[in-house]
Structure formats: C-alpha cells, structure tokens
Enzyme design. Sequence first.
Site, PDB file in Angstrom:
ATOM      1  N   GLU A  48      77.472  47.128  36.710  1.00 50.27           N
ATOM      2  CA  GLU A  48      77.215  46.263  37.864  1.00 50.27           C
ATOM      3  C   GLU A  48      76.588  44.945  37.442  1.00 50.27           C
ATOM      4  O   GLU A  48      75.642  44.938  36.636  1.00 50.27           O
ATOM      5  CB  GLU A  48      76.246  47.016  38.789  1.00 50.27           C
ATOM      6  CG  GLU A  48      75.917  46.343  40.082  1.00 50.27           C
ATOM      7  CD  GLU A  48      74.856  47.133  40.870  1.00 50.27           C
ATOM      8  OE1 GLU A  48      73.967  47.755  40.253  1.00 50.27           O
ATOM      9  OE2 GLU A  48      74.930  47.112  42.105  1.00 50.27           O
ATOM     10  N   ASP A  55      71.414  49.410  34.928  1.00 50.59           N
ATOM     11  CA  ASP A  55      70.970  50.618  35.651  1.00 50.59           C
ATOM     12  C   ASP A  55      71.016  51.868  34.766  1.00 50.59           C
ATOM     13  O   ASP A  55      70.088  52.683  34.773  1.00 50.59           O
ATOM     14  CB  ASP A  55      71.824  50.842  36.906  1.00 50.59           C
ATOM     15  CG  ASP A  55      71.573  49.782  37.969  1.00 50.59           C
ATOM     16  OD1 ASP A  55      70.701  48.914  37.763  1.00 50.59           O
ATOM     17  OD2 ASP A  55      72.263  49.821  39.013  1.00 50.59           O
ATOM     18  N   HIS A  87      70.613  53.756  40.109  1.00 49.94           N
ATOM     19  CA  HIS A  87      71.461  52.821  40.887  1.00 49.94           C
ATOM     20  C   HIS A  87      71.365  53.218  42.350  1.00 49.94           C
ATOM     21  O   HIS A  87      71.759  54.333  42.737  1.00 49.94           O
ATOM     22  CB  HIS A  87      72.903  52.911  40.359  1.00 49.94           C
ATOM     23  CG  HIS A  87      73.922  52.153  41.140  1.00 49.94           C
ATOM     24  ND1 HIS A  87      73.852  50.789  41.340  1.00 49.94           N
ATOM     25  CD2 HIS A  87      75.057  52.576  41.776  1.00 49.94           C
ATOM     26  CE1 HIS A  87      74.919  50.412  42.058  1.00 49.94           C
ATOM     27  NE2 HIS A  87      75.651  51.475  42.333  1.00 49.94           N
ATOM     28  N   GLU A 132      72.813  52.836  45.177  1.00 53.12           N
ATOM     29  CA  GLU A 132      73.904  53.312  46.026  1.00 53.12           C
ATOM     30  C   GLU A 132      74.392  54.724  45.659  1.00 53.12           C
ATOM     31  O   GLU A 132      75.165  55.333  46.396  1.00 53.12           O
ATOM     32  CB  GLU A 132      75.096  52.334  45.957  1.00 53.12           C
ATOM     33  CG  GLU A 132      74.835  50.979  46.608  1.00 53.12           C
ATOM     34  CD  GLU A 132      74.161  49.971  45.681  1.00 53.12           C
ATOM     35  OE1 GLU A 132      73.539  50.377  44.667  1.00 53.12           O
ATOM     36  OE2 GLU A 132      74.254  48.763  45.971  1.00 53.12           O
ATOM     37  N   HIS A 161      67.227  43.907  43.170  1.00 48.95           N
ATOM     38  CA  HIS A 161      68.436  43.947  42.343  1.00 48.95           C
ATOM     39  C   HIS A 161      68.445  42.699  41.471  1.00 48.95           C
ATOM     40  O   HIS A 161      68.629  41.598  41.972  1.00 48.95           O
ATOM     41  CB  HIS A 161      69.694  44.011  43.218  1.00 48.95           C
ATOM     42  CG  HIS A 161      70.949  43.991  42.397  1.00 48.95           C
ATOM     43  ND1 HIS A 161      71.355  45.066  41.639  1.00 48.95           N
ATOM     44  CD2 HIS A 161      71.851  43.014  42.165  1.00 48.95           C
ATOM     45  CE1 HIS A 161      72.454  44.758  41.001  1.00 48.95           C
ATOM     46  NE2 HIS A 161      72.779  43.518  41.288  1.00 48.95           N
ATOM     47  N   GLU A 213      63.567  45.367  37.541  1.00 52.27           N
ATOM     48  CA  GLU A 213      64.575  45.589  36.494  1.00 52.27           C
ATOM     49  C   GLU A 213      64.403  44.601  35.344  1.00 52.27           C
ATOM     50  O   GLU A 213      64.555  44.959  34.167  1.00 52.27           O
ATOM     51  CB  GLU A 213      65.982  45.473  37.086  1.00 52.27           C
ATOM     52  CG  GLU A 213      66.300  46.640  38.007  1.00 52.27           C
ATOM     53  CD  GLU A 213      67.711  46.583  38.550  1.00 52.27           C
ATOM     54  OE1 GLU A 213      68.360  47.649  38.578  1.00 52.27           O
ATOM     55  OE2 GLU A 213      68.176  45.498  38.971  1.00 52.27           O
TER      56      GLU A 213
HETATM   57 ZN    ZN Z   1      70.191  47.582  38.963  1.00 50.47          ZN
HETATM   58 MN    MN Z   2      72.390  49.060  40.851  1.00 51.63          MN
END
Ligand code: ZN
Ligand code: MN
Length: 276
Positions: free
Chosen positions: A40, A51, A126, A128, A183, A188
Amino acid sequence: MTITTTSSGAVRLAHLDAHTYRDWVTSGHATVILPAGAFEQHGPHLPLGTDATLSTTIAETVGRQTGAKVAEPFTYGYKSQQKSGGGNHLPGTVSLDAEALVAMTRNLVTGFLGQGIQNLVILNGHYENYQFLYEGVDLALRDLGLGSDAEQCVLLLSYWDFVSDTTLGAVYPDGFPGWDIEHGGVLETSLMLHLRPELVDMGRAVSHPPADLPRFDRLPVVPGRTPATGCLSAPDGSDAVKGQLLFDQVVADLSQEISAELGLSPARDKEVLATP
Ligand code: ZN
Ligand code: MN
C-alpha cells in the site's frame, strides 16, 4: 545435547527444520504469531511494505520475549479505503478481494491448528484487514469443530490498540488525530525511523493538515478528497525516539498480555527445543 541455531534461536517458523517443528508442535504449547500487512502506498517518504514490515518486526520481538514463533506474514491485504488508507485507486496499492483474504486466513488457521499448534495470534498491521481476518478465523474454527470448550485458540489484534495513553500523549503532544487517519503519519513514520531508517526519506515528507473526509464512504471514490501526498495525516514531528518509545511500549504490553492470556513461558519453550 546440542542446541543449534535453527532449533533454539530461530524466531521465524520458516527457518525451522520439519523435525524440530514437529517436536515443538507436539510439546503441546506451541504458539504461532501470524503478522498481517498490506502492499500500500504510504506517501512519498515511506515504503509500500510499511504495514507488513511493522507487524512482522513487532511479531518477531514479541516472539523472542514470549517463546512464540512467527509465521510468514501476509504481505498483501484487503483494499485500502479512502477514509483509512487513502484509497485503493492510488498507485502503489495492490490489494486482495475480501474473499481472498478470508480464504487465506481460513486456510492457515485450519492448517496450523489442524497440525496441533496450541495458539495462533494474528497480529494485524493494516487497518482494513481486521474484519476479514476475523471472518477467516471464525470459518476455520467452524471447519475444525472447535467450540468454546476447545483448548486451542486464536487471538486477533491490531498492534496500535496496544499504544498506551501515556505513549499517545508523548507522541502526539498537540492531540491525537485517530487511528483511522494515522496513515503515513507520525505513528508509522516514527516506527519506521526507529526500525528501518534506511527505507525512510524524510527529505520527501510533506507537511499538510489532516485529511478532511466526509462521514460517509462514496463509491467510486472522489480521488481529490485524498490529500495529494497519499498520507491522511502529515508525518510532522516524527522521529526515531518516538518510534522507539512506541515500539518498546507496544512490544512490552503485547508480550505481557498474550503471555498472561495463553500461559506462555519462553524458558519452558527453550527447554523443549533443547531436548535431543
Ligand atoms: Zn500503514
Ligand atoms: Mn495500511
């Protein structure tokens, strides 16, 4: 008695030989951690594999502290959504349909528990993925006929749920934006600066206000609603010190909580592996 690196030192399941694996499984308290991630986009400053890199690194450290072993990660995940990952339309994001992720999860849970692994911990990185991992676990337990009286079990978690309020206050002194829009942001970026600084280019990081997205999902997405960077919040203020604070605190709490829940003991595990 010989302790080889492959039998006693390996935290990755894929590095064990089959007979060591078999003996470990038949010891009756084998715990496997399955990290889940995605492929991603994470803006201009972080790698596409962020991720899975984070969930796998956390899993390996938790594994070393608890005696659990780490299965090969899911490096693709469920579709990135505009309100939590920028959207699946963005270049660099390549995703699985729900059926695929549910099927993969169902197959692996059935495989590991069917072979006698006592506990499986799915460590998600992640946003989702979560409900599809849950569904895969649920279907696998049904396939195996495991009810609430079963001794084997599966734990499912997302690592950011283990960030404490104290850590949140230190990492986000100006207020926490929420995990959905974290995100490519401070969490992160700081974790990657601590763990894999060679994969981060802060010279390419862009400062912008947090994404302002509607309360509904609109499909097809309106691409212009995702900030041009692809990040939903800016990585402003990210650094390796925050990353280490996050990493050490999350790993400590995660190790402690899953050890207490599953009765894990790294010392006992070493003993079993060292028995010729
Ligand atoms: Zn991420
Ligand atoms: Mn992600």
